[in-house]
Design an enzyme around this catalytic site. Structure first.
Site, mmCIF file in Angstrom:
data_model
loop_
_atom_site.group_PDB
_atom_site.id
_atom_site.type_symbol
_atom_site.label_atom_id
_atom_site.label_comp_id
_atom_site.label_asym_id
_atom_site.label_seq_id
_atom_site.Cartn_x
_atom_site.Cartn_y
_atom_site.Cartn_z
ATOM 1 N N GLU A 40 -78.226 69.255 72.832
ATOM 2 C CA GLU A 40 -79.218 68.839 71.838
ATOM 3 C C GLU A 40 -78.578 67.806 70.902
ATOM 4 O OE1 GLU A 40 -82.519 69.703 71.312
ATOM 5 O OE2 GLU A 40 -82.223 68.094 69.852
ATOM 6 N N PHE A 84 -74.314 54.186 60.911
ATOM 7 C CA PHE A 84 -73.046 54.925 60.807
ATOM 8 C C PHE A 84 -71.877 54.038 60.407
ATOM 9 C CE2 PHE A 84 -73.558 59.440 61.747
ATOM 10 C CZ PHE A 84 -74.933 59.436 61.865
ATOM 11 N N CYS A 115 -71.624 70.144 62.004
ATOM 12 C CA CYS A 115 -71.414 69.637 63.366
ATOM 13 C C CYS A 115 -70.224 68.699 63.514
ATOM 14 C CB CYS A 115 -72.689 68.937 63.841
ATOM 15 S SG CYS A 115 -74.121 70.009 63.752
ATOM 16 N N LYS A 119 -75.491 65.691 53.223
ATOM 17 C CA LYS A 119 -76.206 64.414 53.333
ATOM 18 C C LYS A 119 -77.599 64.658 52.762
ATOM 19 C CE LYS A 119 -78.264 64.998 57.906
ATOM 20 N NZ LYS A 119 -78.507 64.391 59.205
#
Ligand code: UGA
Length: 457
Positions: A171, A272, A283, A346
């Site tokens: 995912e 990014f 993650c 974030k």
């Protein structure tokens, strides 16, 4: 992953589709979103979790974390009766045809490796309680080689005479955009499928596939590695721009302009490349460490040392912000009043797992500063992790009487704040923009002493 603005975040499907029954094991950020999305795609779904608090909340229509758009879809499908939640894993395993494993793989407490206990327990619970032929689909992020081990486990514990397959389908959803990413993924990776399981999964994902989402079929190890490599690449991109930001700072250049200019090269791309406080969350940090660990085990030492650098550069950004704060306060933060804007790792999430913002806030507190934190959504989760910090309920309350303000998470409401009004509330209008997103000129014009990473003083 498409941006939610470009496509509707829901599907027009209203009729139950195909008769495939889906069970989703684990109802955290990944599993809850996946269960709801499967119902939105038209399937009958059960979400199963051993945590009764999560299950009760979801069954009552309450998402136990902040994820834009998920509450509405959850409510919608509790009403369509396509979606239910249970703590009875055996019942869910006996009922469904396709079983998604969506449990967490956190970092082990004593090493960089991933903790696979939850994945093993979920797979065991599914396989040992099957009552008919079944497809087990791993979605959790796992070290390469895990799925093969799980196949042995399934062969050991599944009732004899049943046809059971285990495949991997990683995912790629982002928190804050999880609903859009799940309903409109930018790729579907199917690892280790047979003709039968590939056909079944193509039926499950018929909606996104019809929309043009590419399907990549591959072996199990490739599927496992695609996921961790994607996160490792994103992390590397962030650490690259952060390393360059230190060069910019030393040379009097501006990393935000540099990143814009780099981004025009389509081979590089602008995403990014935001220099700043670096990456955190549940993650990227643990995934690069687990890949580092696994690469070392496999003898791929160069990959491990690259990832080690990425991790060190990232953690170093927290030190850089801390140093800037100490410098801004004249050499010591002891007894200084510091307002911290942002606690989540974030914007658009209340997740504070490995949050760089909270990490810096706590480090300032440990050095004797009086730290007050404000976050539009993550106040409660932050308080649970760091109860000794003070928490404000508005930007104004957070900056009032401060000697220094740090912007550590780039929520829109911080970027759009009235810099002039805020300046008048402080004892001394000094701000550190650790995410490089404030309008430096506007804040300086409003009287703020302004500093940031990778920008000339
Ligand atoms: C990440 C990946 O982006 C997803 O594709 C993946 O599915 C997910 O991990 C996962 O493995 O489950 P997520 O953790 O939600 O998603 O967060 P990101 O949007 O990737 O941001 C990670 C961190 O990088 C944040 O702390 C963010 O502030 C930071 N970041 C991001 C930067 O410092 N600079 C940037 O330019 C971009």
């Amino acid at each position: 992953m498409t941006d939610d603005l470009e496509l509707p975040s829901t599907w027009p499907t209203t009729e139950p589709s195909g008769g495939i029954r889906i069970a989703v094991f684990g109802t955290g950020y990944l599993g809850a979103t996946h269960a709801v999305a499967m119902a939105e795609l038209g399937f009958e779904v059960v979400g199963a979790d051993t945590d009764p608090h999560k299950v009760d909340a979801l069954a009552a229509g309450k998402v136990p974390f902040f994820e834009p758009g998920l509450d509405e879809l959850l409510e919608k499908h509790l009403l369509t009766d396509r979606l239910r939640f249970t703590t009875d894993l055996a019942e869910a395993a006996g009922w469904a045809d396709v079983h998604f494993v969506c449990v967490g793989t956190p970092q082990q407490k004593t090493s960089h490796a991933a903790d696979l206990r939850f994945v093993e327990a979920a797979t065991r619970a599914i396989a040992s309680n099957l009552t008919k032929d079944a497809l087990i689909v791993g979605k959790s992020t796992v070290p390469v080689g895990t799925a093969e081990q799980l196949r042995h486990l399934v062969a050991e514990v599944a009732p004899a005479g049943l046809h059971v397959e285990l495949v991997w389908n990683p995912e790629f959803l982002r928190e804050g955009k999880a609903v859009g990413d799940t309903l409109h993924p930018d790729r579907i990776v199917l690892g280790g499928t047979t003709a039968h399981s590939e056909a079944l999964l193509r039926e499950v994902y018929a909606g996104p596939i019809a929309e043009g989402t590419p399907v990549v079929t591959c072996d199990l190890p490739t599927a496992e590695l695609v996921k961790v490599s994607a996160n490792a690449f994103l992390a590397t991109k962030i650490s690259f721009i952060n390393a360059i930001s230190a060069v910019c700072e030393a040379a009097g250049a501006d990393v935000t302009v540099l990143a814009d200019a780099l981004g025009h090269d389509v081979r590089i791309g602008r995403q990014f490349l935001d220099a700043g406080l670096g990456f955190g969350g549940g993650c990227l940090p643990k995934d690069i460490r687990a890949l580092m660990h696994r690469s070392t085990e496999l003898g791929a030492h160069r990959a491990a040392s690259l990832l080690q650098q990425v991790d060190e550069i990232n953690m170093g950004q927290r030190e850089r912000v801390l140093d800037l704060a100490i410098t801004a306060c004249g050499g010591s933060v002891l007894n200084r009043r510091i307002g911290v804007l942002g606690a989540a790792f974030k914007p658009l999430t209340d997740d504070v797992r490995d949050s760089p913002a909270l990490n810096v806030a706590a480090a300032l507190h440990l050095r004797g500063a009086q730290v007050t934190v404000f976050d539009p959504e993550a106040g409660d989760t932050a308080r649970r992790s760091f109860p000794t910090l003070s928490y404000a309920t508005s930007i104004e309350e957070c900056v009032e009487g401060t000697d220094l303000v740090l912007v550590l998470t780039e929520w829109d409401q911080f970027l759009m704040a009235d810099a002039g009004r805020l300046a008048r509330l402080t004892s001394a209008p000094r701000v550190i923009d650790a995410r490089g997103k404030l309008d430096a000129r506007a804040w300086r014009d409003a009287g703020w002493e302004f500093s940031g990473l990778g920008r000339a003083a």
